[in-house]
Design a protein around this motif. Structure first.
Motif, mmCIF file in Angstrom:
data_model
loop_
_atom_site.group_PDB
_atom_site.id
_atom_site.type_symbol
_atom_site.label_atom_id
_atom_site.label_comp_id
_atom_site.label_asym_id
_atom_site.label_seq_id
_atom_site.Cartn_x
_atom_site.Cartn_y
_atom_site.Cartn_z
ATOM 1 N N PHE A 95 0.837 -1.216 0.000
ATOM 2 C CA PHE A 95 0.000 0.000 0.000
ATOM 3 C C PHE A 95 0.868 1.261 0.000
ATOM 4 C CE2 PHE A 95 -2.889 -3.188 1.970
ATOM 5 C CZ PHE A 95 -3.832 -3.206 0.950
ATOM 6 N N ASP A 96 1.967 1.173 -0.723
ATOM 7 C CA ASP A 96 2.910 2.282 -0.816
ATOM 8 C C ASP A 96 2.646 2.998 -2.128
ATOM 9 O OD1 ASP A 96 5.097 3.976 -0.730
ATOM 10 O OD2 ASP A 96 6.517 2.419 -1.381
ATOM 11 N N SER A 97 1.776 3.987 -2.098
ATOM 12 C CA SER A 97 1.407 4.690 -3.323
ATOM 13 C C SER A 97 0.865 6.078 -3.045
ATOM 14 C CB SER A 97 0.347 3.884 -4.078
ATOM 15 O OG SER A 97 -0.271 4.703 -5.061
ATOM 16 N N PRO A 98 1.256 7.048 -3.855
ATOM 17 C CA PRO A 98 0.731 8.412 -3.681
ATOM 18 C C PRO A 98 -0.764 8.511 -3.968
ATOM 19 C CG PRO A 98 2.095 8.257 -5.662
ATOM 20 C CD PRO A 98 2.268 6.965 -4.926
ATOM 21 N N CYS A 99 -1.319 7.520 -4.678
ATOM 22 C CA CYS A 99 -2.764 7.555 -4.980
ATOM 23 C C CYS A 99 -3.607 7.073 -3.808
ATOM 24 C CB CYS A 99 -3.068 6.720 -6.213
ATOM 25 S SG CYS A 99 -2.258 7.315 -7.710
ATOM 26 N N GLU A 125 -3.961 1.048 15.685
ATOM 27 C CA GLU A 125 -4.750 2.159 15.159
ATOM 28 C C GLU A 125 -3.880 3.390 14.965
ATOM 29 O OE1 GLU A 125 -8.703 2.308 16.875
ATOM 30 O OE2 GLU A 125 -8.773 4.485 16.532
ATOM 31 N N GLN A 126 -4.145 4.123 13.874
ATOM 32 C CA GLN A 126 -3.392 5.332 13.568
ATOM 33 C C GLN A 126 -4.346 6.529 13.523
ATOM 34 O OE1 GLN A 126 -0.015 5.107 13.285
ATOM 35 N NE2 GLN A 126 -0.182 2.892 13.632
ATOM 36 N N LEU A 163 -0.599 6.961 9.262
ATOM 37 C CA LEU A 163 -0.768 5.577 8.804
ATOM 38 C C LEU A 163 0.229 5.253 7.693
ATOM 39 C CD1 LEU A 163 -2.425 2.871 8.640
ATOM 40 C CD2 LEU A 163 -3.776 4.012 6.876
ATOM 41 N N LYS A 164 0.345 6.151 6.750
ATOM 42 C CA LYS A 164 1.223 5.901 5.609
ATOM 43 C C LYS A 164 2.684 5.799 6.033
ATOM 44 C CE LYS A 164 0.449 7.347 1.627
ATOM 45 N NZ LYS A 164 -0.068 7.469 0.247
ATOM 46 N N ALA A 165 3.066 6.606 6.995
ATOM 47 C CA ALA A 165 4.431 6.512 7.522
ATOM 48 C C ALA A 165 4.605 5.194 8.275
ATOM 49 C CB ALA A 165 4.720 7.693 8.441
ATOM 50 N N ILE A 224 2.999 2.222 7.929
ATOM 51 C CA ILE A 224 3.007 0.965 7.159
ATOM 52 C C ILE A 224 4.323 0.760 6.398
ATOM 53 C CG2 ILE A 224 0.495 0.796 6.953
ATOM 54 C CD1 ILE A 224 0.673 1.935 4.173
ATOM 55 N N LEU A 225 5.055 1.834 6.153
ATOM 56 C CA LEU A 225 6.360 1.684 5.504
ATOM 57 C C LEU A 225 7.279 0.793 6.338
ATOM 58 C CD1 LEU A 225 7.150 5.286 4.186
ATOM 59 C CD2 LEU A 225 6.350 3.298 2.873
ATOM 60 N N SER A 226 7.096 0.835 7.660
ATOM 61 C CA SER A 226 7.954 0.049 8.545
ATOM 62 C C SER A 226 7.718 -1.454 8.404
ATOM 63 C CB SER A 226 7.721 0.462 10.001
ATOM 64 O OG SER A 226 6.430 0.039 10.428
ATOM 65 N N HIS A 227 6.622 -1.840 7.776
ATOM 66 C CA HIS A 227 6.317 -3.268 7.598
ATOM 67 C C HIS A 227 6.770 -3.802 6.243
ATOM 68 C CE1 HIS A 227 4.140 -3.711 11.298
ATOM 69 N NE2 HIS A 227 3.246 -2.786 10.982
ATOM 70 N N ILE A 228 7.260 -2.919 5.372
ATOM 71 C CA ILE A 228 7.704 -3.373 4.058
ATOM 72 C C ILE A 228 9.140 -3.861 4.140
ATOM 73 C CG2 ILE A 228 8.068 -2.718 1.647
ATOM 74 C CD1 ILE A 228 5.986 -0.501 2.036
ATOM 75 N N ALA A 229 9.350 -5.072 3.617
ATOM 76 C CA ALA A 229 10.696 -5.642 3.629
ATOM 77 C C ALA A 229 11.622 -4.786 2.779
ATOM 78 C CB ALA A 229 10.661 -7.073 3.092
ATOM 79 N N LYS A 230 12.781 -4.452 3.336
ATOM 80 C CA LYS A 230 13.758 -3.662 2.598
ATOM 81 C C LYS A 230 14.800 -4.583 1.969
ATOM 82 C CE LYS A 230 14.495 -1.318 6.383
ATOM 83 N NZ LYS A 230 13.267 -1.624 7.139
#
Length: 217
Positions: A138-142, A195-196, A202-204, A206-212
């Motif tokens: 869910f990493d998207s500007p849209c 909860e956010q 929220l967008k900041a 969820i980035l922490s859950h994306i595998a780098k």
DNA sequence: GTTCTAGAAC
DNA sequence: GTTCTAGAAC
């Protein structure tokens, strides 16, 4: 120096623009006609810039406003307005749509580190049956609003398997109109459920859950 | 579905 | 003053 944001002229012109936008469609609240925004998937299906692939039964396009790094739509060539119009007759078609979506995921090498879901919205805004195939970053500007978020992370989003199962068992898909309230649920992380307070937070988060790159599996 | 913006929230 | 959300668009 041209008209900036807030002067009287631009305010009036913008109001006028908005009227015209929807005004092309209806004079009363009747079924949407050709040219109305809710019919937009028809033209998107034929847009070469969006088209990913097709076969004799389906077309796959990139969502015009992707809500994640990968967000495709699988649409039947046959004109099926929505799940309400689906009967046992279309079970094989839904299976085929799912298979094509899964195959596309499988052959997208760059997406190997992402998880995906395939499913339908309970109450789609756009006409023409479409299966969402969407990566779970869910990493998207849209992705901008609560409605966007909740439409993919609450049970407003119905897994393709569930839909096929219901169709097989009941011979139809029961109306899911009662799930409209899901769009107003509080913002909750789909991974850790925390909860956010608002969308930017929220967008900041969820980035922490994306595998780098370099992370172990 | 998106765009735009008033007014609430900060 | 700026950020953010919610509701209108006929």
């Amino acid at each position: 120096m041209m008209a900036a944001k807030g002067n009287a002229f631009s305010v009036i012109m913008n109001a006028q623009k908005r009227k015209l936008a929807d005004g092309a469609a209806k004079t009363t609240s009747q079924p949407a006609k050709k040219g109305h925004w809710s019919m937009g998937l028809l033209s998107s299906m034929e847009d070469p810039a969006l088209k990913v692939e097709s076969d004799d039964k389906v077309v796959i396009i990139k969502d015009k406003y992707p809500k994640a790094r990968y967000h495709w739509l699988v649409l039947p060539k046959e004109n099926i307005p929505s799940l309400k119009a689906v009967s046992s007759e279309q079970l094989d078609l839904l299976k085929h749509m799912h298979k094509k979506g899964q195959e596309l995921i499988d052959k997208t090498e760059d997406a190997k580190h992402l998880s995906f879901r395939l499913g339908y919205h309970a109450i789609p805004s756009m006409s023409h049956l479409h299966l969402h195939v969407i990566s779970q970053d869910f990493d998207s500007p849209c992705l901008k609003h609560k409605k966007h978020w909740n439409s993919f992370t609450t049970d407003y989003f119905i897994d393709s398997e569930k839909v096929m199962e219901e169709l097989e068992k009941e011979g139809k898909i029961a109306d899911k109109g009662s799930r409209n309230d899901r769009l107003k649920y509080p913002l909750r992380c789909h991974v850790c459920k925390k909860e956010q307070v608002n969308m930017p937070k929220l967008k900041a988060h969820i980035l922490s859950h994306i595998a780098k790159p370099g992370d172990k599996e």
